[in-house]
Design a protein around this motif. Sequence first.
Motif, PDB file in Angstrom:
ATOM      1  N   TYR A 148      -4.696  -2.492  -4.997  1.00  0.00           N
ATOM      2  CA  TYR A 148      -4.770  -3.413  -3.863  1.00  0.00           C
ATOM      3  C   TYR A 148      -5.945  -3.110  -2.929  1.00  0.00           C
ATOM      4  CZ  TYR A 148      -3.345  -5.687   0.520  1.00  0.00           C
ATOM      5  OH  TYR A 148      -3.317  -6.429   1.685  1.00  0.00           O
ATOM      6  N   LYS A 149      -6.156  -1.842  -2.643  1.00  0.00           N
ATOM      7  CA  LYS A 149      -7.195  -1.480  -1.655  1.00  0.00           C
ATOM      8  C   LYS A 149      -8.585  -1.920  -2.078  1.00  0.00           C
ATOM      9  CE  LYS A 149      -5.028   2.402   0.726  1.00  0.00           C
ATOM     10  NZ  LYS A 149      -5.141   3.832   1.124  1.00  0.00           N
ATOM     11  N   GLN A 202      -6.450  -9.915  -1.443  1.00  0.00           N
ATOM     12  CA  GLN A 202      -5.461  -9.177  -0.648  1.00  0.00           C
ATOM     13  C   GLN A 202      -4.582 -10.134   0.152  1.00  0.00           C
ATOM     14  OE1 GLN A 202      -7.565  -6.270   1.719  1.00  0.00           O
ATOM     15  NE2 GLN A 202      -7.626  -4.789   0.041  1.00  0.00           N
ATOM     16  N   ASN A 245       3.062  -7.419   2.952  1.00  0.00           N
ATOM     17  CA  ASN A 245       2.411  -6.885   4.146  1.00  0.00           C
ATOM     18  C   ASN A 245       3.390  -6.450   5.232  1.00  0.00           C
ATOM     19  OD1 ASN A 245       3.193  -9.462   4.871  1.00  0.00           O
ATOM     20  ND2 ASN A 245       1.266  -9.995   5.874  1.00  0.00           N
ATOM     21  N   ASP A 255      -0.565 -10.533   0.056  1.00  0.00           N
ATOM     22  CA  ASP A 255       0.221 -10.461   1.286  1.00  0.00           C
ATOM     23  C   ASP A 255       1.140 -11.668   1.440  1.00  0.00           C
ATOM     24  OD1 ASP A 255      -1.136  -8.131   1.845  1.00  0.00           O
ATOM     25  OD2 ASP A 255      -2.373  -8.971   3.443  1.00  0.00           O
ATOM     26  N   LYS A 298      -2.945  -8.593 -10.417  1.00  0.00           N
ATOM     27  CA  LYS A 298      -4.332  -8.565  -9.927  1.00  0.00           C
ATOM     28  C   LYS A 298      -5.085  -9.810 -10.381  1.00  0.00           C
ATOM     29  CE  LYS A 298      -7.138  -5.518 -11.730  1.00  0.00           C
ATOM     30  NZ  LYS A 298      -7.812  -4.213 -11.996  1.00  0.00           N
ATOM     31  N   GLU A 320       0.824  -1.213   0.000  1.00  0.00           N
ATOM     32  CA  GLU A 320       0.000   0.000   0.000  1.00  0.00           C
ATOM     33  C   GLU A 320       0.857   1.262   0.000  1.00  0.00           C
ATOM     34  OE1 GLU A 320      -4.011  -0.591   2.275  1.00  0.00           O
ATOM     35  OE2 GLU A 320      -2.434  -1.468   3.517  1.00  0.00           O
TER      36      GLU A 320
END
Length: 243
Positions: free
Chosen positions: A93-94, A101, A121, A105, A203, A81
Amino acid sequence: MKILLAPSETKTQGGADNFILESLLFNELTPTRKILLHKYINILQKNSFKELSKMFGLKKESDINYHNRDIIHELTMKAIERYTGVAFDYLNYKNLNATSQIYIDNNVILCSNLFGFLRANDMIPEYRLKQGASIGNLKPEKLYKEKSYLMDKYLVDEDILDLRSRFYDKLYKPTKPYTTLKFIKDRKVVSHWAKAYRGIVLKEIANANINSLEEFMKLSIENLSIEDIQTKKNKTEIVYNIS
């Protein structure tokens, strides 16, 4: 499968938690990270415009002053992030669902010029360091390359998809078979769209919960078709055509 991703020079502001250096991937890198951070902060404290401009890759005094801060005491957020830029914008990502997610991570490794190898992460503060810049007389990529055997051990049982630009081979280049991607449009290799499609591919991989290169090869991605697959030594390059 683990996915290697380059960071970006630009970062998102803010954060929530305090910085704990020892929490980052590979505790064995803590001494190296401390050496680099100590030198980095010493340069900030000297407040030499010329030296900071070179290290940050910035020219405006206001921008340089903004980044002249004690990053050790700044708040942190996930590395995935924190970094911004084209690939991260297209990954978005959000706005991924929780399952995607978690996949990111657990399976994405970033190669930071300052902090070295990071899980997606890992919690890091906002900082500025130009790609390829030295920190005083220290070359971060050289110091991390000396410890790159840690990555070889970490990835020993994993398929590797390397989405980084080639500069980051200076930090780590896999010694086992790995796969990279190249993007072409109208028979020309693209740069901006390559960054965008790295984010798009990541993604789609996360959304599909891809766990091997074999699964990845079967993944259909909108506007991409495989033009060629080239293998040289331990590197396989998938050439995608952008329609």
